[in-house]
Design a protein around this motif. Structure first.
Motif, mmCIF file in Angstrom:
data_model
loop_
_atom_site.group_PDB
_atom_site.id
_atom_site.type_symbol
_atom_site.label_atom_id
_atom_site.label_comp_id
_atom_site.label_asym_id
_atom_site.label_seq_id
_atom_site.Cartn_x
_atom_site.Cartn_y
_atom_site.Cartn_z
ATOM 1 N N SER A 87 -52.803 115.621 -42.505
ATOM 2 C CA SER A 87 -53.952 114.419 -42.114
ATOM 3 C C SER A 87 -53.949 113.848 -41.259
ATOM 4 N N LEU A 88 -54.726 113.338 -40.018
ATOM 5 C CA LEU A 88 -54.871 113.124 -38.952
ATOM 6 C C LEU A 88 -56.154 112.539 -38.128
ATOM 7 N N ASN A 89 -55.678 111.089 -38.470
ATOM 8 C CA ASN A 89 -56.981 111.125 -37.514
ATOM 9 C C ASN A 89 -56.602 109.938 -35.557
ATOM 10 N N PRO A 90 -56.304 110.615 -34.770
ATOM 11 C CA PRO A 90 -56.321 110.400 -33.832
ATOM 12 C C PRO A 90 -56.262 108.681 -33.301
ATOM 13 N N GLY A 91 -57.409 107.751 -34.114
ATOM 14 C CA GLY A 91 -57.920 106.900 -33.457
ATOM 15 C C GLY A 91 -58.978 106.177 -32.668
ATOM 16 N N ALA A 128 -54.065 110.971 -30.063
ATOM 17 C CA ALA A 128 -52.372 111.783 -30.578
ATOM 18 C C ALA A 128 -52.458 113.786 -30.163
ATOM 19 N N TRP A 129 -51.044 113.852 -29.672
ATOM 20 C CA TRP A 129 -50.828 115.108 -29.571
ATOM 21 C C TRP A 129 -50.356 116.463 -31.160
ATOM 22 N N LEU A 130 -50.950 116.867 -30.669
ATOM 23 C CA LEU A 130 -50.627 118.087 -31.991
ATOM 24 C C LEU A 130 -49.216 118.846 -31.258
ATOM 25 N N PRO A 148 -48.168 110.945 -31.620
ATOM 26 C CA PRO A 148 -49.472 109.320 -31.649
ATOM 27 C C PRO A 148 -48.863 108.887 -30.608
ATOM 28 N N VAL A 149 -50.548 108.631 -29.697
ATOM 29 C CA VAL A 149 -50.247 108.202 -27.981
ATOM 30 C C VAL A 149 -51.096 106.787 -28.263
ATOM 31 N N THR A 150 -50.599 105.958 -28.273
ATOM 32 C CA THR A 150 -51.179 104.450 -27.899
ATOM 33 C C THR A 150 -51.171 103.847 -26.071
ATOM 34 N N THR A 179 -63.746 106.068 -38.264
ATOM 35 C CA THR A 179 -62.889 104.995 -38.659
ATOM 36 C C THR A 179 -62.098 103.662 -37.428
ATOM 37 N N HIS A 180 -62.238 104.447 -36.091
ATOM 38 C CA HIS A 180 -61.265 103.831 -34.632
ATOM 39 C C HIS A 180 -59.499 103.609 -35.399
ATOM 40 N N VAL A 181 -58.960 104.230 -36.607
ATOM 41 C CA VAL A 181 -57.904 103.692 -36.800
ATOM 42 C C VAL A 181 -57.170 104.817 -37.075
ATOM 43 N N PRO A 182 -56.029 104.524 -36.379
ATOM 44 C CA PRO A 182 -55.455 105.991 -36.072
ATOM 45 C C PRO A 182 -54.634 106.088 -37.588
ATOM 46 N N ARG A 183 -54.458 107.201 -38.038
ATOM 47 C CA ARG A 183 -53.366 107.672 -39.150
ATOM 48 C C ARG A 183 -53.004 108.911 -39.347
ATOM 49 N N LEU A 184 -51.636 108.847 -39.937
ATOM 50 C CA LEU A 184 -51.490 110.369 -40.136
ATOM 51 C C LEU A 184 -50.188 110.116 -41.655
#
Length: 154
Positions: A118-122, A136-138, A149-151, A105-110
């Protein structure tokens, strides 16, 4: 253990991402790699393992040979990677999976639910619309996880 979580490079590997890769104990790429050179560069820059799955744009060899999903254990934590979260066909809670990582999705989500992160780093690839360029760092230690999260670009 510091794990760098990436997705949706779409053939673009930014210098900022490479700098993070050099700090990582492992790298997880949730698909849409785009070019085999991206994986080669990640593997060359990382001191640890680089795990990647196939995304919907990874249609030609050798990227089409990447697994569609990946289940791996890091520091006592089971992690499941798939590109599109809508394709999740198992119950992470029942399977003992602690972290589900997706992209697409390209959308960051946690989200945390039922003991599962559930992690989508973007996306760290070409910028889409007004979405941030993000990863993102895990952090995994003693069977516990923490997401940072890292932007890279707002």
């Amino acid at each position: 253990m510091r794990v760098l979580v990436l997705s949706d490079t779409h053939g673009l590997l930014r210098p900022e991402v490479l700098a993070l890769v050099r700090e990582a104990d492992a790298v997880l790429h949730a698909g849409d790699v785009g070019k085999v050179e991206v994986l080669e560069t990640l593997r060359g820059a990382s001191a640890g393992p680089v795990h990647a799955i196939r995304g919907n744009v990874d249609r030609s060899p050798p990227l089409s040979g990447l697994p569609e999903t990946l289940l791996l254990e890091l520091e006592g934590v089971w992690i499941y990677l798939l590109h599109d979260l809508k394709a999740l066909d198992l119950s992470p809670e029942v399977a003992g999976i602690r972290v589900v990582i997706s992209g697409h999705t390209h959308v960051p989500r946690l989200e945390e639910r039922g003991g599962v992160t559930s992690l989508n780093p973007g996306s760290v690839g070409p910028r889409r619309f007004r979405l941030p360029v993000a990863c993102a760092w895990l952090h995994v230690a003693e069977a516990q996880v923490r997401v940072e999260p890292v932007t890279l670009l707002e």
